[in-house]
Design a protein around this motif. Structure first.
Motif, PDB file in Angstrom:
ATOM      1  N   ARG A 184      87.104 -24.988  57.199  1.00  0.00           N
ATOM      2  CA  ARG A 184      88.248 -24.449  57.944  1.00  0.00           C
ATOM      3  C   ARG A 184      89.548 -24.573  57.150  1.00  0.00           C
ATOM      4  O   ARG A 184      90.483 -23.792  57.374  1.00  0.00           O
ATOM      5  CB  ARG A 184      88.406 -25.177  59.278  1.00  0.00           C
ATOM      6  N   HIS A 185      89.614 -25.576  56.273  1.00  0.00           N
ATOM      7  CA  HIS A 185      90.874 -25.869  55.587  1.00  0.00           C
ATOM      8  C   HIS A 185      90.841 -25.499  54.103  1.00  0.00           C
ATOM      9  O   HIS A 185      91.624 -26.031  53.313  1.00  0.00           O
ATOM     10  CB  HIS A 185      91.204 -27.359  55.740  1.00  0.00           C
ATOM     11  N   VAL A 186      89.941 -24.612  53.719  1.00  0.00           N
ATOM     12  CA  VAL A 186      89.972 -24.106  52.345  1.00  0.00           C
ATOM     13  C   VAL A 186      91.283 -23.356  52.124  1.00  0.00           C
ATOM     14  O   VAL A 186      91.731 -22.594  53.000  1.00  0.00           O
ATOM     15  CB  VAL A 186      88.763 -23.182  52.083  1.00  0.00           C
ATOM     16  N   ASP A 187      91.888 -23.565  50.980  1.00  0.00           N
ATOM     17  CA  ASP A 187      93.172 -22.934  50.677  1.00  0.00           C
ATOM     18  C   ASP A 187      93.052 -21.411  50.820  1.00  0.00           C
ATOM     19  O   ASP A 187      92.269 -20.772  50.107  1.00  0.00           O
ATOM     20  CB  ASP A 187      93.577 -23.283  49.238  1.00  0.00           C
ATOM     21  N   PRO A 188      93.799 -20.813  51.742  1.00  0.00           N
ATOM     22  CA  PRO A 188      93.685 -19.347  51.925  1.00  0.00           C
ATOM     23  C   PRO A 188      94.086 -18.556  50.692  1.00  0.00           C
ATOM     24  O   PRO A 188      93.627 -17.430  50.505  1.00  0.00           O
ATOM     25  CB  PRO A 188      94.621 -19.067  53.107  1.00  0.00           C
ATOM     26  N   HIS A 189      94.932 -19.135  49.842  1.00  0.00           N
ATOM     27  CA  HIS A 189      95.313 -18.423  48.615  1.00  0.00           C
ATOM     28  C   HIS A 189      94.105 -18.262  47.688  1.00  0.00           C
ATOM     29  O   HIS A 189      93.971 -17.234  47.006  1.00  0.00           O
ATOM     30  CB  HIS A 189      96.437 -19.176  47.900  1.00  0.00           C
ATOM     31  N   LEU A 190      93.235 -19.273  47.662  1.00  0.00           N
ATOM     32  CA  LEU A 190      92.019 -19.148  46.851  1.00  0.00           C
ATOM     33  C   LEU A 190      91.118 -18.041  47.393  1.00  0.00           C
ATOM     34  O   LEU A 190      90.540 -17.264  46.627  1.00  0.00           O
ATOM     35  CB  LEU A 190      91.259 -20.481  46.841  1.00  0.00           C
ATOM     36  N   VAL A 191      91.002 -17.993  48.716  1.00  0.00           N
ATOM     37  CA  VAL A 191      90.160 -16.961  49.326  1.00  0.00           C
ATOM     38  C   VAL A 191      90.728 -15.574  49.040  1.00  0.00           C
ATOM     39  O   VAL A 191      89.992 -14.639  48.688  1.00  0.00           O
ATOM     40  CB  VAL A 191      90.036 -17.209  50.842  1.00  0.00           C
ATOM     41  N   GLU A 192      92.039 -15.429  49.183  1.00  0.00           N
ATOM     42  CA  GLU A 192      92.655 -14.133  48.920  1.00  0.00           C
ATOM     43  C   GLU A 192      92.504 -13.743  47.455  1.00  0.00           C
ATOM     44  O   GLU A 192      92.291 -12.560  47.136  1.00  0.00           O
ATOM     45  CB  GLU A 192      94.136 -14.177  49.304  1.00  0.00           C
ATOM     46  N   ALA A 193      92.603 -14.721  46.562  1.00  0.00           N
ATOM     47  CA  ALA A 193      92.419 -14.415  45.144  1.00  0.00           C
ATOM     48  C   ALA A 193      90.994 -13.945  44.878  1.00  0.00           C
ATOM     49  O   ALA A 193      90.770 -13.013  44.099  1.00  0.00           O
ATOM     50  CB  ALA A 193      92.737 -15.662  44.302  1.00  0.00           C
ATOM     51  N   GLY A 194      90.027 -14.592  45.520  1.00  0.00           N
ATOM     52  CA  GLY A 194      88.637 -14.159  45.350  1.00  0.00           C
ATOM     53  C   GLY A 194      88.419 -12.751  45.875  1.00  0.00           C
ATOM     54  O   GLY A 194      87.733 -11.938  45.243  1.00  0.00           O
ATOM     55  N   ARG A 195      89.012 -12.446  47.015  1.00  0.00           N
ATOM     56  CA  ARG A 195      88.875 -11.098  47.568  1.00  0.00           C
ATOM     57  C   ARG A 195      89.568 -10.072  46.687  1.00  0.00           C
ATOM     58  O   ARG A 195      89.125  -8.913  46.601  1.00  0.00           O
ATOM     59  CB  ARG A 195      89.454 -11.066  48.980  1.00  0.00           C
ATOM     60  N   ALA A 196      90.654 -10.473  46.047  1.00  0.00           N
ATOM     61  CA  ALA A 196      91.344  -9.558  45.149  1.00  0.00           C
ATOM     62  C   ALA A 196      90.466  -9.182  43.961  1.00  0.00           C
ATOM     63  O   ALA A 196      90.619  -8.091  43.390  1.00  0.00           O
ATOM     64  CB  ALA A 196      92.646 -10.188  44.659  1.00  0.00           C
ATOM     65  N   PHE A 197      89.551 -10.063  43.596  1.00  0.00           N
ATOM     66  CA  PHE A 197      88.613  -9.770  42.507  1.00  0.00           C
ATOM     67  C   PHE A 197      87.327  -9.121  43.019  1.00  0.00           C
ATOM     68  O   PHE A 197      86.341  -9.043  42.294  1.00  0.00           O
ATOM     69  CB  PHE A 197      88.277 -11.047  41.753  1.00  0.00           C
ATOM     70  N   GLY A 198      87.336  -8.711  44.278  1.00  0.00           N
ATOM     71  CA  GLY A 198      86.195  -7.981  44.803  1.00  0.00           C
ATOM     72  C   GLY A 198      85.088  -8.846  45.367  1.00  0.00           C
ATOM     73  O   GLY A 198      83.981  -8.339  45.621  1.00  0.00           O
ATOM     74  N   LEU A 199      85.347 -10.127  45.594  1.00  0.00           N
ATOM     75  CA  LEU A 199      84.308 -11.006  46.131  1.00  0.00           C
ATOM     76  C   LEU A 199      84.298 -10.918  47.644  1.00  0.00           C
ATOM     77  O   LEU A 199      85.338 -10.997  48.292  1.00  0.00           O
ATOM     78  CB  LEU A 199      84.554 -12.452  45.689  1.00  0.00           C
ATOM     79  N   ARG A 200      83.112 -10.784  48.211  1.00  0.00           N
ATOM     80  CA  ARG A 200      82.955 -10.712  49.650  1.00  0.00           C
ATOM     81  C   ARG A 200      81.690 -11.462  50.065  1.00  0.00           C
ATOM     82  O   ARG A 200      80.755 -11.611  49.268  1.00  0.00           O
ATOM     83  CB  ARG A 200      82.838  -9.248  50.130  1.00  0.00           C
ATOM     84  N   GLY A 201      81.680 -11.928  51.315  1.00  0.00           N
ATOM     85  CA  GLY A 201      80.466 -12.494  51.885  1.00  0.00           C
ATOM     86  C   GLY A 201      79.898 -13.670  51.103  1.00  0.00           C
ATOM     87  O   GLY A 201      80.594 -14.648  50.786  1.00  0.00           O
ATOM     88  N   ALA A 202      78.619 -13.542  50.741  1.00  0.00           N
ATOM     89  CA  ALA A 202      77.922 -14.635  50.070  1.00  0.00           C
ATOM     90  C   ALA A 202      78.509 -14.922  48.692  1.00  0.00           C
ATOM     91  O   ALA A 202      78.580 -16.076  48.274  1.00  0.00           O
ATOM     92  CB  ALA A 202      76.433 -14.303  49.953  1.00  0.00           C
ATOM     93  N   ARG A 203      78.964 -13.870  47.990  1.00  0.00           N
ATOM     94  CA  ARG A 203      79.541 -14.082  46.653  1.00  0.00           C
ATOM     95  C   ARG A 203      80.858 -14.841  46.757  1.00  0.00           C
ATOM     96  O   ARG A 203      81.157 -15.697  45.919  1.00  0.00           O
ATOM     97  CB  ARG A 203      79.764 -12.738  45.965  1.00  0.00           C
ATOM     98  N   LEU A 204      81.653 -14.527  47.772  1.00  0.00           N
ATOM     99  CA  LEU A 204      82.903 -15.256  47.974  1.00  0.00           C
ATOM    100  C   LEU A 204      82.623 -16.712  48.312  1.00  0.00           C
ATOM    101  O   LEU A 204      83.286 -17.620  47.796  1.00  0.00           O
ATOM    102  CB  LEU A 204      83.706 -14.596  49.096  1.00  0.00           C
ATOM    103  N   PHE A 205      81.638 -16.941  49.174  1.00  0.00           N
ATOM    104  CA  PHE A 205      81.288 -18.314  49.540  1.00  0.00           C
ATOM    105  C   PHE A 205      80.790 -19.090  48.334  1.00  0.00           C
ATOM    106  O   PHE A 205      81.186 -20.239  48.107  1.00  0.00           O
ATOM    107  CB  PHE A 205      80.217 -18.294  50.639  1.00  0.00           C
ATOM    108  N   GLN A 206      79.930 -18.480  47.527  1.00  0.00           N
ATOM    109  CA  GLN A 206      79.348 -19.174  46.378  1.00  0.00           C
ATOM    110  C   GLN A 206      80.375 -19.437  45.285  1.00  0.00           C
ATOM    111  O   GLN A 206      80.355 -20.493  44.652  1.00  0.00           O
ATOM    112  CB  GLN A 206      78.188 -18.349  45.821  1.00  0.00           C
ATOM    113  N   SER A 207      81.274 -18.478  45.056  1.00  0.00           N
ATOM    114  CA  SER A 207      82.190 -18.589  43.918  1.00  0.00           C
ATOM    115  C   SER A 207      83.491 -19.316  44.240  1.00  0.00           C
ATOM    116  O   SER A 207      84.084 -19.937  43.359  1.00  0.00           O
ATOM    117  CB  SER A 207      82.526 -17.179  43.393  1.00  0.00           C
TER     118      SER A 207
END
Length: 290
Positions: A184-207
């Protein structure tokens, strides 16, 4: 002023005397500092320091019991406890008792931790999962371990299934609670950065998300393992004919305080050994993935 602060691309920033201003030279960090070689960080210090308190307690135990400060029927000497272990070994029951308890813990822990990681991912990464599951799990978590025993015996009888299930329940909640809260407390900036590189779903979770919470996952696993040992003793105290928990109950009924202390010492040592194995795996995983 230009001479003092310099201009971009003209070299290092210097003061009025021509000395580099390290605070204004981010790429000039000065000479590399050697890694910390603190006395308390040395492996030998940790090993010796960790053994110091148990040795002191053992010495105090020996002095108190041999000096007659405590009667033997209340606190036997360390030698008596050792002799009790030798006697059980000669009878051929000590190793099977240890083996069956370790087996129950490992099977229950693996089952409970695996389910906890899946549920924690659902609750920690999904708002719907959080709303639908978190309140019920919080209520079930408050149920004492002994409250599950009669229900499991009625459902699964006095067998291995009921004991392993109780251990799995004990391992589930520490892992679930810590991992769900961390997700719940993963840094949202990291998540947004991952999505900016095209990561979604399982790839976002793994990476992104999994490496961010990996230290918490390992801490939750260690807590779950410790809780699994507690629930094992609860199961074996009430419904068992083998194991270290049964040894505690049988020794109490027969007034064998030496065997009770032997079972307690064995539980502490084996639990610490299994925790050390998980801690070693934690170091390897963090070195590789985090």
């Amino acid at each position: 002023m230009a001479d003092v602060l310099g201009t971009p691309g003209t070299g290092p920033v210097t003061d009025a005397d021509g000395r580099p201003l390290r605070a204004l030279n981010p790429h000039d960090a000065g000479p590399a500092r050697p890694p910390s070689s603190s006395f308390w960080a040395r492996r030998s210090t940790r090993v010796i320091g960790g053994a110091l308190l148990p040795l002191l307690l053992l010495g105090a135990w020996h002095l108190v019991t041999t000096g007659g400060l405590v009667p033997p029927y209340q606190l036997p000497t360390p030698a008596s406890v050792w002799e009790a272990g030798v006697d059980l070994q000669q009878r051929g029951v000590l190793v099977p008792y240890i083996a069956i308890s370790v087996q129950r813990v490992l099977l229950g822990f693996a089952t409970g931790a695996a389910i906890a990681l899946v549920v924690a991912a659902v609750v920690g990464l999904s708002r719907a999962g959080d709303v639908l599951l978190a309140p019920t799990l919080a209520a079930v978590r408050a149920v004492p371990s002994l409250a599950w025993v009669p229900l499991l015996i009625l459902w699964m009888k006095i067998g291995e299934d009921s004991k392993i299930t109780l251990v799995a329940i004990g391992a589930f909640f520490p892992v679930y609670t810590t991992v769900a809260a961390a997700l719940r407390h993963v840094d949202p900036h990291l998540v947004e950065a991952g999505r900016a590189f095209g990561l979604r779903g399982a790839r976002l979770f793994q990476s992104v998300q999994l490496p961010a919470v990996l230290p918490t996952v390992m801490s939750g696993l260690r807590l779950g393992l410790a809780q699994a040992w507690l629930f094992l003793v609860a199961a074996e105290l009430i419904a068992s004919s083998m194991g270290l928990g049964f040894l505690l109950t049988d020794s109490q009924n027969n007034g064998r305080v030496d065997r009770i202390l032997l079972a307690i010492v064995l539980l502490a040592l084996i639990a610490k050994l299994t925790d050390s194995v998980v801690a070693l795996a934690e170091k390897q995983l963090l070195r590789r993935f985090a």
